[in-house]
Scaffold this motif. Structure first.
Motif, short mmCIF file in Angstrom:
data_model
loop_
_atom_site.label_atom_id
_atom_site.label_comp_id
_atom_site.label_asym_id
_atom_site.label_seq_id
_atom_site.Cartn_x
_atom_site.Cartn_y
_atom_site.Cartn_z
N ARG A 4 23.28 51.56 -5.04
CA ARG A 4 22.62 50.66 -5.98
C ARG A 4 22.46 51.37 -7.32
NH1 ARG A 4 17.44 47.55 -4.11
NH2 ARG A 4 19.09 46.44 -3.05
N TYR A 5 22.87 50.69 -8.39
CA TYR A 5 22.71 51.21 -9.75
C TYR A 5 21.74 50.31 -10.50
CZ TYR A 5 26.69 54.35 -9.29
OH TYR A 5 27.52 55.35 -8.91
N TYR A 6 20.85 50.92 -11.24
CA TYR A 6 19.93 50.18 -12.10
C TYR A 6 20.41 50.34 -13.54
CZ TYR A 6 16.79 49.75 -8.16
OH TYR A 6 16.25 49.45 -6.96
N GLU A 7 20.43 49.25 -14.27
CA GLU A 7 20.92 49.25 -15.63
C GLU A 7 19.74 49.04 -16.57
OE1 GLU A 7 24.75 47.19 -17.40
OE2 GLU A 7 23.18 45.75 -16.93
N ALA A 8 19.58 49.92 -17.55
CA ALA A 8 18.54 49.77 -18.56
C ALA A 8 19.16 49.07 -19.76
CB ALA A 8 17.97 51.12 -18.95
N ARG A 9 18.60 47.91 -20.14
CA ARG A 9 19.12 47.13 -21.26
C ARG A 9 18.02 46.88 -22.28
NH1 ARG A 9 22.85 42.28 -20.11
NH2 ARG A 9 24.72 43.51 -19.99
N CYS A 10 18.42 46.74 -23.53
CA CYS A 10 17.49 46.40 -24.59
C CYS A 10 17.06 44.94 -24.39
CB CYS A 10 18.16 46.58 -25.95
SG CYS A 10 17.11 46.12 -27.34
N ASP A 11 15.75 44.69 -24.48
CA ASP A 11 15.25 43.33 -24.26
C ASP A 11 15.49 42.41 -25.45
OD1 ASP A 11 14.32 43.57 -21.66
OD2 ASP A 11 12.45 44.49 -22.31
N TYR A 12 15.89 42.96 -26.59
CA TYR A 12 16.17 42.10 -27.74
C TYR A 12 17.66 41.82 -27.90
CZ TYR A 12 16.20 40.18 -32.42
OH TYR A 12 16.40 39.36 -33.49
N CYS A 13 18.46 42.87 -28.00
CA CYS A 13 19.90 42.66 -28.28
C CYS A 13 20.75 42.66 -27.02
CB CYS A 13 20.41 43.71 -29.25
SG CYS A 13 20.39 45.40 -28.64
N GLY A 14 20.23 43.13 -25.88
CA GLY A 14 20.97 43.11 -24.64
C GLY A 14 21.94 44.26 -24.45
N ARG A 15 21.91 45.23 -25.35
CA ARG A 15 22.82 46.37 -25.25
C ARG A 15 22.47 47.23 -24.05
NH1 ARG A 15 22.28 50.75 -29.65
NH2 ARG A 15 22.02 52.25 -28.00
N THR A 16 23.47 47.66 -23.30
CA THR A 16 23.24 48.52 -22.15
C THR A 16 22.94 49.93 -22.64
OG1 THR A 16 24.72 47.21 -20.79
CG2 THR A 16 24.22 49.43 -20.02
N LEU A 17 21.82 50.49 -22.20
CA LEU A 17 21.40 51.80 -22.68
C LEU A 17 21.81 52.91 -21.73
CD1 LEU A 17 17.86 50.67 -23.77
CD2 LEU A 17 19.88 50.91 -25.19
N ASP A 18 21.65 52.71 -20.44
CA ASP A 18 21.99 53.75 -19.47
C ASP A 18 21.98 53.16 -18.06
OD1 ASP A 18 22.70 56.21 -18.54
OD2 ASP A 18 20.85 57.23 -19.10
N TYR A 19 22.59 53.89 -17.14
CA TYR A 19 22.61 53.51 -15.73
C TYR A 19 21.85 54.57 -14.93
CZ TYR A 19 26.30 50.23 -16.89
OH TYR A 19 27.02 49.21 -17.43
N PHE A 20 21.12 54.12 -13.91
CA PHE A 20 20.38 55.03 -13.04
C PHE A 20 20.84 54.77 -11.61
CE2 PHE A 20 17.82 54.41 -16.78
CZ PHE A 20 17.42 55.70 -17.09
N GLU A 21 21.23 55.82 -10.93
CA GLU A 21 21.74 55.68 -9.57
C GLU A 21 20.62 55.83 -8.56
OE1 GLU A 21 24.73 58.11 -6.65
OE2 GLU A 21 25.15 58.12 -8.79
N ARG A 22 20.48 54.81 -7.71
CA ARG A 22 19.57 54.79 -6.56
C ARG A 22 18.08 54.79 -6.89
NH1 ARG A 22 23.09 59.10 -3.63
NH2 ARG A 22 24.57 57.75 -2.60
N VAL A 23 17.68 55.05 -8.10
CA VAL A 23 16.26 55.14 -8.44
C VAL A 23 15.97 54.21 -9.61
CG1 VAL A 23 14.42 56.68 -9.19
CG2 VAL A 23 16.22 57.55 -7.70
N HIS A 24 14.91 53.41 -9.47
CA HIS A 24 14.47 52.55 -10.56
C HIS A 24 13.95 53.43 -11.70
CE1 HIS A 24 12.22 49.47 -12.71
NE2 HIS A 24 13.01 48.61 -12.09
N PRO A 25 14.37 53.19 -12.96
CA PRO A 25 13.94 54.07 -14.05
C PRO A 25 12.45 53.96 -14.33
CG PRO A 25 15.14 52.19 -14.90
CD PRO A 25 15.25 52.13 -13.42
#
Length: 68
Positions: A4-25
């Motif tokens: 499972r990968y968690y994706e951190a995205r900007c809440d305004y523009c939707g740009r993907t900031l980073d991916y986190f493997e197995r752990v919620h950021p």
């Protein structure tokens, strides 16, 4: 094996900031990669944060004008 990968995205523009493997950021993870986290929302920079709150205030004011 599924991972499972968690994706951190900007809440305004939707740009993907980073991916986190197995752990919620966590808040520290978001700040470590150099992004802004405020009130549970993630922003890529100050401009996105200011535009997000500006747009919310505009929507609130427009909704109040409907009921006058």
């Amino acid at each position: 094996m599924l991972v499972r990968y968690y994706e951190a995205r900007c809440d305004y523009c939707g740009r993907t900031l980073d991916y986190f493997e197995r752990v919620h950021p966590t808040v520290d993870d978001i700040k470590r990669i150099g992004n802004i986290m405020e009130r549970g929302r993630i922003f890529c920079n100050d401009d996105c944060k200011q535009n997000f709150y500006h747009d919310i205030n505009l929507r609130r004011r427009q909704n109040l004008k409907q009921y006058r």
